[in-house]
Design an enzyme around this catalytic site. Sequence first.
Site, PDB file in Angstrom:
ATOM      1  N   LYS A   1      -1.129  -9.431   2.562  1.00  0.00           N
ATOM      2  CA  LYS A   1      -0.393  -8.994   3.749  1.00  0.00           C
ATOM      3  C   LYS A   1      -1.293  -8.083   4.559  1.00  0.00           C
ATOM      4  CE  LYS A   1       3.186  -5.905   3.731  1.00  0.00           C
ATOM      5  NZ  LYS A   1       2.607  -4.827   4.584  1.00  0.00           N
TER       6      LYS A   1
ATOM      7  N   ASP B   1       0.843  -1.208   0.000  1.00  0.00           N
ATOM      8  CA  ASP B   1       0.000   0.000   0.000  1.00  0.00           C
ATOM      9  C   ASP B   1       0.874   1.253   0.000  1.00  0.00           C
ATOM     10  OD1 ASP B   1       0.892  -0.198   2.587  1.00  0.00           O
ATOM     11  OD2 ASP B   1      -1.087  -0.067   3.527  1.00  0.00           O
ATOM     12  N   SER B   2       2.198   1.085   0.068  1.00  0.00           N
ATOM     13  CA  SER B   2       3.115   2.206  -0.169  1.00  0.00           C
ATOM     14  C   SER B   2       2.864   2.804  -1.550  1.00  0.00           C
ATOM     15  CB  SER B   2       4.569   1.744  -0.047  1.00  0.00           C
ATOM     16  OG  SER B   2       4.796   0.589  -0.834  1.00  0.00           O
TER      17      SER B   2
ATOM     18  N   GLU C   1       9.391  -4.352  10.481  1.00  0.00           N
ATOM     19  CA  GLU C   1       9.763  -3.021   9.966  1.00  0.00           C
ATOM     20  C   GLU C   1      10.287  -2.122  11.088  1.00  0.00           C
ATOM     21  OE1 GLU C   1       6.972  -1.115   7.329  1.00  0.00           O
ATOM     22  OE2 GLU C   1       8.135   0.748   7.298  1.00  0.00           O
TER      23      GLU C   1
ATOM     24  N   ASP D   1      -1.156  -6.150  -0.475  1.00  0.00           N
ATOM     25  CA  ASP D   1      -1.539  -5.601   0.834  1.00  0.00           C
ATOM     26  C   ASP D   1      -3.045  -5.413   0.953  1.00  0.00           C
ATOM     27  OD1 ASP D   1       0.554  -5.212   2.602  1.00  0.00           O
ATOM     28  OD2 ASP D   1       1.065  -3.220   1.843  1.00  0.00           O
TER      29      ASP D   1
ATOM     30  N   GLU E   1      -1.224  -5.664   8.404  1.00  0.00           N
ATOM     31  CA  GLU E   1      -0.440  -5.167   9.526  1.00  0.00           C
ATOM     32  C   GLU E   1      -1.126  -5.508  10.842  1.00  0.00           C
ATOM     33  OE1 GLU E   1       0.329  -0.963   9.066  1.00  0.00           O
ATOM     34  OE2 GLU E   1       1.089  -1.223   7.023  1.00  0.00           O
TER      35      GLU E   1
HETATM   36  O1  KIV Z   1       3.469  -1.119   1.688  1.00  0.00           O
HETATM   37  C1  KIV Z   1       4.637  -1.541   1.630  1.00  0.00           C
HETATM   38  O2  KIV Z   1       5.363  -1.287   0.667  1.00  0.00           O
HETATM   39  C2  KIV Z   1       5.138  -2.336   2.748  1.00  0.00           C
HETATM   40  C3  KIV Z   1       6.592  -2.652   2.752  1.00  0.00           C
HETATM   41  C4  KIV Z   1       7.379  -1.450   2.993  1.00  0.00           C
HETATM   42  C5  KIV Z   1       6.916  -3.752   3.671  1.00  0.00           C
HETATM   43  O3  KIV Z   1       4.400  -2.696   3.608  1.00  0.00           O
END
Ligand code: KIV
Length: 273
Positions: free
Chosen positions: A118, A49-50, A187, A88, A120
């Site tokens: 993924k 989600d970055s 992280e 994510d 969090e």
């Molecule tokens: O969203 C993302 O890119 C991440 C990574 C930095 C692990 O969660």
Amino acid sequence: MSAQGKQKRLTTASIRSMKGGERIVCLTAYTTPIARLLDPHCDLLLVGDSVGMVLYGMDTTVGVTLDMMIAHGRAVMRGTSHACVIVDLPFGSYQESKEQAFRNAVRIMQDTGCDGIKLEGGEEMAETIAFLTSRGVPVFGHVGLMPQLVNTAGGFRSLGHSEQEAGKIRRDAAAVADAGAFAIVVEGTVEPLARELSASLSVPTIGIGASPACDGQVLVSDDMLGLFNDFKPRFVKRFAELSPLVSQAVESYADEVRAGRFPGPEHTFQVRK
Ligand code: KIV
């Protein structure tokens, strides 16, 4: 496992089985052309989600939606055949209940064809992770610094400095592993704690700002390629500086267009005789 000689897409089970072996190579990917370039060299590609900060200019990942993740997940799947691809779950798409998490994880997997999701969270997400993994959704955990919590955590900073912080991350990582995650992103975490987690957990730790002690590493691809310049966290190494190359290329293009030198005869269609 080297980049050569791989035929089939890696699975979450093969990533899990790399624990304690060769270090796992992971990068983020958001688009088809970049995914094509990363795929032969990576074991794991994360549609993170970055994307919201890197491609959409958002200040945090909080504004990223499920539809955005699905669009980018599909783009990355089109550009890959080797790496295991994880997408994510964005903020707000899984925290309400384990049923909401399952529904949105299934939507991501069915709409993109990716290998898993993924999310969090630590102890508070363990029940959700167990619910997902026992129903066929592979989960990549994420503990330590959790960017989706930026508004309650009060910003981005490394963690594990005090015994209280370290204890929380220890409990989070153990809960996520026990719940069935196939691997865990760690992280922004101090080295001794990352080392301890990597030694004690039965699943691979994938570090970002968490020292070389982890079983693998992940970076945001635009950070390591020098394409994202808004800020550079201490843990980022620039393996290339692409921004000046792009600027130079665009400057040359603009000069040639203004001077009438582009397009040249080789770029111009003439009537066939
Ligand atoms: O969203 C993302 O890119 C991440 C990574 C930095 C692990 O969660």
